[in-house]
Design an enzyme around this catalytic site. Structure first.
Site, PDB file in Angstrom:
ATOM      1  N   HIS A  71       4.224  -2.467  -3.063  1.00 16.31           N
ATOM      2  CA  HIS A  71       3.695  -3.828  -3.224  1.00 16.31           C
ATOM      3  C   HIS A  71       4.481  -4.813  -2.364  1.00 16.31           C
ATOM      4  O   HIS A  71       3.907  -5.735  -1.767  1.00 16.31           O
ATOM      5  CB  HIS A  71       3.826  -4.290  -4.681  1.00 16.31           C
ATOM      6  CG  HIS A  71       3.034  -3.484  -5.661  1.00 16.31           C
ATOM      7  ND1 HIS A  71       3.625  -2.640  -6.575  1.00 16.31           N
ATOM      8  CD2 HIS A  71       1.693  -3.390  -5.867  1.00 16.31           C
ATOM      9  CE1 HIS A  71       2.685  -2.078  -7.322  1.00 16.31           C
ATOM     10  NE2 HIS A  71       1.511  -2.495  -6.908  1.00 16.31           N
ATOM     11  N   GLU A 101       8.278  -0.902  -4.030  1.00 18.56           N
ATOM     12  CA  GLU A 101       8.390  -1.193  -2.589  1.00 18.56           C
ATOM     13  C   GLU A 101       7.030  -1.220  -1.885  1.00 18.56           C
ATOM     14  O   GLU A 101       6.862  -1.914  -0.892  1.00 18.56           O
ATOM     15  CB  GLU A 101       9.303  -0.168  -1.913  1.00 18.56           C
ATOM     16  CG  GLU A 101      10.777  -0.501  -1.974  1.00 18.56           C
ATOM     17  CD  GLU A 101      11.133  -1.853  -1.354  1.00 18.56           C
ATOM     18  OE1 GLU A 101      10.610  -2.179  -0.266  1.00 18.56           O
ATOM     19  OE2 GLU A 101      11.914  -2.600  -1.956  1.00 18.56           O
ATOM     20  N   GLN A 124      -2.822   1.503   1.498  1.00 19.37           N
ATOM     21  CA  GLN A 124      -3.619   2.682   1.849  1.00 19.37           C
ATOM     22  C   GLN A 124      -3.414   3.829   0.862  1.00 19.37           C
ATOM     23  O   GLN A 124      -4.105   4.827   0.948  1.00 19.37           O
ATOM     24  CB  GLN A 124      -3.295   3.128   3.277  1.00 19.37           C
ATOM     25  CG  GLN A 124      -4.033   2.271   4.287  1.00 19.37           C
ATOM     26  CD  GLN A 124      -3.658   2.541   5.712  1.00 19.37           C
ATOM     27  OE1 GLN A 124      -2.528   2.942   5.991  1.00 19.37           O
ATOM     28  NE2 GLN A 124      -4.567   2.306   6.629  1.00 19.37           N
ATOM     29  N   LYS A 125      -2.472   3.676  -0.062  1.00 18.56           N
ATOM     30  CA  LYS A 125      -2.322   4.738  -1.067  1.00 18.56           C
ATOM     31  C   LYS A 125      -3.604   4.860  -1.884  1.00 18.56           C
ATOM     32  O   LYS A 125      -4.057   5.940  -2.197  1.00 18.56           O
ATOM     33  CB  LYS A 125      -1.134   4.453  -1.978  1.00 18.56           C
ATOM     34  CG  LYS A 125      -0.462   5.706  -2.430  1.00 18.56           C
ATOM     35  CD  LYS A 125      -0.559   6.119  -3.859  1.00 18.56           C
ATOM     36  CE  LYS A 125      -0.377   5.123  -4.902  1.00 18.56           C
ATOM     37  NZ  LYS A 125      -1.146   5.501  -6.110  1.00 18.56           N
ATOM     38  N   LEU A 149       5.741  -3.916 -10.008  1.00 16.45           N
ATOM     39  CA  LEU A 149       5.834  -3.889  -8.547  1.00 16.45           C
ATOM     40  C   LEU A 149       6.909  -2.930  -8.059  1.00 16.45           C
ATOM     41  O   LEU A 149       7.977  -2.804  -8.647  1.00 16.45           O
ATOM     42  CB  LEU A 149       6.128  -5.298  -8.021  1.00 16.45           C
ATOM     43  CG  LEU A 149       5.095  -6.374  -8.388  1.00 16.45           C
ATOM     44  CD1 LEU A 149       5.435  -7.689  -7.698  1.00 16.45           C
ATOM     45  CD2 LEU A 149       3.668  -5.959  -8.058  1.00 16.45           C
TER      46      LEU A 149
END
Ligand code: PAF
Length: 289
Positions: A37, A35, A148-149, A33
């Site tokens: 996430h 930032e 959205q990545k 994980l």
């Protein structure tokens, strides 16, 4: 916060929450994980009374030559980060729990899953949609949060939910970037210092496309050429694709007369990175530096 490993434990923990009418938010992840996430978990916590995070490196979405075995596995750190970000439960199943002997189902949404990543990573999206449908059924959450990545993944998941009438709201959360503009990704940790510097070429290509668009160029081929030229100038980079497409269907468009997205998949050395930005008539400043 609880850490559970079996579907039964997860269901035993979420059933009373659901019965009491508290909204459940799900954040599916493969761990490692960062930032990006944590932004998903925090958004979920703002909108839902109870937040579950799944940490599962899903083997079925990796191709035979991909990085499944070396994908970073950092569960103790992930659990601490989930707790700090406000999660109520972490579900970290092993592979047999999700895919017991005899498992054979596959979810194939066709459509948007066939393009771009679907061409470069055959079978990838079937693995993603199969595991996500399982997680939607296991958690029976009201909302699920996706970054959205992974822009195409988000469109594929929306199609899954729409086509199969799954009673869950998909909430997109914006890209979180490093201070220099590199989109956060668990795979960034594969980059050596020289590659890390070279990886900024993705940001540079998106910025070039945006600025050319802002100067009045609406032909997608011109914007694609611009991005490709920026990437080609970086010796450590090689392009899988650099396209400007319809923001919803991801189909080719000749010129930008409706919302469009610039999507990149670029190898920096042995590491494959993706990034994107929306290109709309409103000209948002997506790549923040
Ligand atoms: O985006 C990811 O990390 C994965 O594709 C997902 C959605 C957790 C499914 O394994």
């Amino acid at each position: 916060m609880k850490l559970v490993h079996t579907i039964k434990e997860l269901r035993d923990s979420t059933a009373p929450v659901r019965q009491s009418g508290v909204g459940i938010g799900l954040v599916p992840t493969m761990g490692a994980l960062h930032e990006g996430h944590l932004a998903l978990i925090r958004r979920a916590k703002e909108q839902c009374g109870f937040v579950g995070v799944c940490v599962f490196v899903n083997p079925t979405q990796f191709g035979p030559a991909e990085d499944f075995s070396r994908y970073p596995r950092t569960l103790p750190d992930d659990v601490r980060a989930c707790e700090q970000a406000g999660a109520d439960i972490v579900f970290a199943p092993d592979v047999d729990e999700m895919y017991p002997p005899g498992f054979s189902a596959t979810v194939d949404v066709g459509g948007v899953s066939r393009l771009l990543e679907g061409l470069h990573r055959p079978g990838h999206f079937n693995g993603v949609t199969t595991v996500c449908l399982k997680l939607f059924n296991i958690f029976q959450a009201d909302r699920a949060y996706f970054g959205q990545k992974d822009y195409q993944q988000l469109q594929v998941i929306k199609q899954l939910v729409r086509d199969l009438n799954i009673p869950i709201e998909i909430v997109p959360v914006g890209i979180v970037r490093e201070p220099d503009g590199l989109a956060m990704s668990s795979r960034n940790r594969y980059l050596n210092p020289e590659e890390r510097r070279a990886a900024l070429v993705l940001r540079d290509a998106l910025e070039a496309a945006l600025s050319t668009y802002r100067n009045g160029q609406i032909e997608t081929e011109a914007l694609e050429r611009e991005m490709s030229a920026v990437i080609a100038a970086q010796p450590l980079a090689s392009i899988d694709y650099a396209v400007v497409v319809d923001a919803e269907t991801l189909q080719h468009m000749d010129r930008i007369n409706r919302p469009a997205a610039a999507l990149l998949a670029v190898r920096i050395g042995a590491t494959r990175l993706i990034d994107n930005c929306l290109i709309t008539q409103e000209m948002p400043n997506i790549v923040k530096l």
